[in-house]
Design an enzyme around this catalytic site. Structure first.
Site, PDB file in Angstrom:
ATOM      1  CG  HIS A   1       2.117   1.488  -2.893  1.00  0.00           C
ATOM      2  ND1 HIS A   1       0.746   1.561  -2.918  1.00  0.00           N
ATOM      3  CD2 HIS A   1       2.566   0.025  -2.885  1.00  0.00           C
ATOM      4  CE1 HIS A   1       0.418   0.205  -3.015  1.00  0.00           C
ATOM      5  NE2 HIS A   1       1.245  -0.660  -3.041  1.00  0.00           N
TER       6      HIS A   1
ATOM      7  CG  ASN B   1       1.687  -4.909  -7.174  1.00  0.00           C
ATOM      8  OD1 ASN B   1       2.079  -5.390  -8.280  1.00  0.00           O
ATOM      9  ND2 ASN B   1       2.105  -5.248  -5.916  1.00  0.00           N
TER      10      ASN B   1
ATOM     11  NE  ARG C   1      15.100  -0.035   5.785  1.00  0.00           N
ATOM     12  CZ  ARG C   1      15.829   0.009   4.783  1.00  0.00           C
ATOM     13  NH1 ARG C   1      15.663  -0.606   3.578  1.00  0.00           N
ATOM     14  NH2 ARG C   1      16.853   0.765   4.774  1.00  0.00           N
ATOM     15  CG  ASP C   2       6.326  -3.966   1.912  1.00  0.00           C
ATOM     16  OD1 ASP C   2       5.617  -3.379   1.062  1.00  0.00           O
ATOM     17  OD2 ASP C   2       5.563  -4.665   2.748  1.00  0.00           O
ATOM     18  CB  ILE C   3       4.918  -3.777   7.229  1.00  0.00           C
ATOM     19  CG1 ILE C   3       4.886  -3.891   8.935  1.00  0.00           C
ATOM     20  CG2 ILE C   3       3.876  -4.379   6.615  1.00  0.00           C
ATOM     21  CD1 ILE C   3       3.540  -3.160   9.368  1.00  0.00           C
TER      22      ILE C   3
ATOM     23  CD  GLU D   1      -2.799  -7.283  -0.460  1.00  0.00           C
ATOM     24  OE1 GLU D   1      -2.149  -6.865   0.423  1.00  0.00           O
ATOM     25  OE2 GLU D   1      -3.105  -8.377  -0.880  1.00  0.00           O
ATOM     26  CB  VAL D   2      -2.116   0.002   0.029  1.00  0.00           C
ATOM     27  CG1 VAL D   2      -2.174   1.514   0.625  1.00  0.00           C
ATOM     28  CG2 VAL D   2      -1.830  -1.054   1.180  1.00  0.00           C
TER      29      VAL D   2
END
Ligand code: 5GP
Ligand code: ZN
Length: 130
Positions: free
Chosen positions: A114, A101, A45-47, A109-110
């Protein structure tokens, strides 16, 4: 030591010099709410969820972005298959989005590729304000 612990410490030895956030989640060094796992993928799950269901699906092997993932067709297929499995598991029968993305314009950003699997409610326009 049970096999899971041995496996986890093996990962830790292998990953110890890797500062990638998602490699560290794979290694168990940073906690995450895992919803699905295969030999080659992890879904958690995304934080900071942007929809009622917001799960990140990653390959276990480090690839920086979807361009690098595309060069590993087997891993790319596994990521998509895991996204589909999670969509079913999460009951997203009315639909969902899968988003990669990429780069600066994509707002990535990461830099461990993903897939964002988002759903659970109508998601509105594909892009903000459009
Ligand atoms: P990007 O902008 O790179 O496409 O998406 C990165 C995503 O990772 C963001 O949606 C962000 O909320 C999520 N994220 C960042 N740090 C963490 C973390 O430590 N754990 C989890 N589960 N998600 C994270
Ligand atoms: Zn990584």
């Amino acid at each position: 030591m049970d096999p899971a612990t041995i496996q986890s410490s093996t990962h830790k030895i292998r990953q110890v010099e890797n500062s990638c956030l998602f490699c560290r989640i794979v290694a168990g060094e940073i906690p995450a709410t895992v919803v699905h796992r295969t030999e080659t993928t992890l879904a958690f799950r995304d934080i900071d969820p942007k929809a009622p269901t917001h799960v990140l699906v990653i390959p276990v092997a480090h690839h920086a972005d979807v361009i690098a993932l595309a060069a590993d067709p087997s891993a790319a297929a596994d990521v998509l298959a895991t996204a589909a499995a999670v969509a079913e598991k999460e009951g997203l029968t009315d639909g969902f989005r899968v988003i990669f993305n990429t780069g600066a314009h994509g707002g990535q950003e990461v830099f461990h590729v993903h897939a964002h699997l988002v759903g659970g409610a109508p998601l509105g326009p594909m892009l903000a304000g459009k």
